[in-house]
Scaffold this motif. Structure first.
Motif, PDB file in Angstrom:
ATOM      1  N   ILE A  39      -8.012  46.164  30.799  1.00 28.33           N
ATOM      2  CA  ILE A  39      -8.025  44.761  31.200  1.00 28.33           C
ATOM      3  C   ILE A  39      -9.057  44.028  30.349  1.00 28.33           C
ATOM      4  O   ILE A  39     -10.187  44.506  30.168  1.00 28.33           O
ATOM      5  CB  ILE A  39      -8.374  44.606  32.690  1.00 28.33           C
ATOM      6  N   CYS A  40      -8.682  42.863  29.847  1.00 32.97           N
ATOM      7  CA  CYS A  40      -9.610  42.011  29.108  1.00 32.97           C
ATOM      8  C   CYS A  40      -9.746  40.690  29.845  1.00 32.97           C
ATOM      9  O   CYS A  40      -8.750  40.011  30.116  1.00 32.97           O
ATOM     10  CB  CYS A  40      -9.116  41.774  27.677  1.00 32.97           C
ATOM     11  N   HIS A  60     -11.376  50.257  37.357  1.00 33.10           N
ATOM     12  CA  HIS A  60     -10.605  49.842  36.178  1.00 33.10           C
ATOM     13  C   HIS A  60     -11.493  49.782  34.929  1.00 33.10           C
ATOM     14  O   HIS A  60     -12.707  49.533  35.017  1.00 33.10           O
ATOM     15  CB  HIS A  60      -9.980  48.473  36.425  1.00 33.10           C
ATOM     16  N   ASN A  61     -10.876  49.974  33.787  1.00 31.61           N
ATOM     17  CA  ASN A  61     -11.533  49.920  32.488  1.00 31.61           C
ATOM     18  C   ASN A  61     -11.448  48.477  31.978  1.00 31.61           C
ATOM     19  O   ASN A  61     -10.403  48.030  31.522  1.00 31.61           O
ATOM     20  CB  ASN A  61     -10.841  50.892  31.532  1.00 31.61           C
ATOM     21  N   ASN A 206     -21.281  49.289  36.660  1.00 40.37           N
ATOM     22  CA  ASN A 206     -20.018  49.883  37.111  1.00 40.37           C
ATOM     23  C   ASN A 206     -19.115  50.268  35.942  1.00 40.37           C
ATOM     24  O   ASN A 206     -17.912  50.484  36.137  1.00 40.37           O
ATOM     25  CB  ASN A 206     -19.294  48.908  38.034  1.00 40.37           C
ATOM     26  N   GLY A 207     -19.661  50.367  34.746  1.00 42.32           N
ATOM     27  CA  GLY A 207     -18.903  50.850  33.598  1.00 42.32           C
ATOM     28  C   GLY A 207     -18.253  49.782  32.751  1.00 42.32           C
ATOM     29  O   GLY A 207     -17.518  50.106  31.803  1.00 42.32           O
ATOM     30  N   GLY A 208     -18.481  48.503  33.056  1.00 36.50           N
ATOM     31  CA  GLY A 208     -17.858  47.426  32.300  1.00 36.50           C
ATOM     32  C   GLY A 208     -18.538  47.176  30.962  1.00 36.50           C
ATOM     33  O   GLY A 208     -19.694  47.552  30.748  1.00 36.50           O
ATOM     34  N   THR A 209     -17.809  46.522  30.063  1.00 37.42           N
ATOM     35  CA  THR A 209     -18.301  46.200  28.727  1.00 37.42           C
ATOM     36  C   THR A 209     -18.238  44.690  28.517  1.00 37.42           C
ATOM     37  O   THR A 209     -17.225  44.065  28.843  1.00 37.42           O
ATOM     38  CB  THR A 209     -17.452  46.893  27.646  1.00 37.42           C
ATOM     39  N   ILE A 210     -19.311  44.124  27.958  1.00 39.35           N
ATOM     40  CA  ILE A 210     -19.366  42.689  27.689  1.00 39.35           C
ATOM     41  C   ILE A 210     -19.620  42.462  26.204  1.00 39.35           C
ATOM     42  O   ILE A 210     -20.524  43.064  25.621  1.00 39.35           O
ATOM     43  CB  ILE A 210     -20.470  41.997  28.504  1.00 39.35           C
TER      44      ILE A 210
END
Length: 435
Positions: A39-40, A60-61, A206-210
């Motif tokens: 998801i983006c 979710h990734n 929580n593993g998210g990327t910014i």
């Protein structure tokens, strides 16, 4: 494709009090190369952060792509007021869309504030969160409007508000200009940029990327796996969520005409003495009046008066923000005429013609939310949760909003600004003369 002129200058935060008092100045990397995520999310304001954090908590990734810094737009510049409800009243929603829709909306108008309080508590976000907000009335007609609003909300089972008489209004705000007001014990106020930064950190926990400083120049969503493109890279994903709101601009033409950017202005005084701060706002609540072109104000953690108001349709910045706001501030608080202003800034929110936020899909894999019309602090948090529910498979709440018709601005993009200005003059006339 040649990237358009940067919409955010060098991408750094505006020279606001919030930017000057931000908890952290960590810069995340820009998007480079071709990458893949499930998801983006486009936009690291409240809508994007809320959606992404809810999705990350579900496993979710997710990646967020932000054209400037986290909270660069309205989420890091706003009045910091946690106000329950939408811009459009429950009465308006009931009249336009029917009783079932109004009942549904009444069940979620308090949700955004609850989400903010939960986020602050769960992730220990330091954003100076304080309770209650006060709506103030200038006229007897305004008071009747507040009494009608109170009765309507109580009819829907919401009982957090109470009327404040003219005799008691000074218990909350040290001014003689008001005819009374209504306090909402479930409202509040906080440092908006620090809230956004705290939610970003929670998302990463929580593993998210910014990716910051990565302006999106194209979204190829009409294909099984959408591609979000920036000048230096791209993300291929299964789902894309568009949360650019007033700053998405022309990247997705189908959304451009749905909302109009409107700027509002704020300023921050020098720190006040404790005695003066308590005299102006004895209970440290935040305040907004109920005029069409309203003023709003509150105290910061270091006892500055943060005072905002005014609108400019189309999103342009006034030449002299301080001059524009000082007159109104002095009307409310004459004792501040000699007080120094340390910061003044402007920012855009996205106005929908109906004043109802828009939630929807461009196709099965492309979602969007925008048009909070000045009530985005709470609305964006609620809609972020609803977007996450939908992407995770529960479309029940999403579908209710997605089915609501959106109303284009009369005259289209060319005439939406002058049309809105005429409407603004009309309602300002009513405010001025109490009709």
């Amino acid at each position: 494709m040649t990237p358009p002129r940067p919409y955010a200058g060098n991408g750094e935060h505006t020279t606001s009090y919030y930017a000057a008092s931000a908890n952290t100045r960590i810069l995340r990397p820009a998007l480079t190369g071709d990458q893949s995520f499930d998801i983006c999310v486009v936009g690291a304001g409240y809508s994007g952060l809320s959606t992404a954090l809810h999705l990350a908590e579900k496993g979710h990734n997710v990646a967020i792509v932000e054209g400037a810094r986290i909270g660069w737009g309205a989420s890091g510049r706003n009045g910091g007021q946690v106000v329950n409800g939408l811009n459009a009243s429950l009465q308006t929603i009931e009249r336009r869309y029917g009783q079932d829709t109004a009942t549904f909306v009444s069940g979620l108008v308090m949700e955004g504030a609850d989400i903010i309080r939960e986020r602050v508590k769960t992730y220990n976000i330091d954003c100076d969160l304080k309770p209650t907000n006060l709506f103030t009335a200038y006229t007897d007609a305004h008071m009747r409007e507040l009494e009608e609003r109170l009765a309507l909300w109580r009819r829907y089972g919401i009982e957090t508000q109470e009327i404040v008489s003219k005799a008691n209004i000074r218990d909350y705000v040290g001014s003689d200009v008001y005819a009374g007001g209504m306090i909402d014990h479930a409202g509040g106020h906080m440092h908006p940029l620090n809230l956004a930064l705290g939610e970003a950190a929670a998302f990463e926990q929580n593993g998210g990327t910014i990716f910051e400083m990565s302006r999106v120049i194209d979204v190829c969503y009409d294909q099984p796996n959408p591609v979000v493109k920036t000048a230096q890279g791209s993300i291929t994903c299964k789902k894309v969520v568009l949360c650019g709101n007033a700053y998405l601009s022309h990247v997705v033409p189908k959304l451009t005409a749905r909302v109009m950017p409107v700027s509002t202005q704020m300023m921050a005084t020098e720190p006040l003495s404790q005695d003066q701060a308590e005299r102006l706002l004895p209970t440290d609540t935040c305040v907004e009046d109920i005029r069409f072109i309203l003023d709003y104000f509150r105290l910061s953690a270091d006892n500055r008066l943060l005072f905002g108001g005014g609108t400019v349709y189309g999103g342009a910045d006034p030449k002299d923000i301080e001059a524009k706001l000082r007159k109104n501030m002095h009307k409310v608080f004459p004792e501040l005429k000699a007080t120094k202003i340390d910061y003044a800034w402007s920012g855009n929110f996205a106005l929908s013609f109906s004043r109802v936020p828009q939630l929807g899909r461009l196709n099965d894999n492309t979602y969007f939310a925008h048009g909070y019309s000045g009530h985005g602090v709470t609305g964006s948090h609620t809609f972020g949760r609803i977007l996450a529910e939908a992407i995770d498979g529960d479309m029940s709440r999403f579908d209710v909003f997605a089915r609501l018709p959106w109303i284009p601005f009369p005259g289209g993009r060319l005439f939406r600004v002058p049309y809105s200005m005429v409407g603004s003059w009309y309602y300002s006339f009513k405010d001025k003369f109490g009709v």
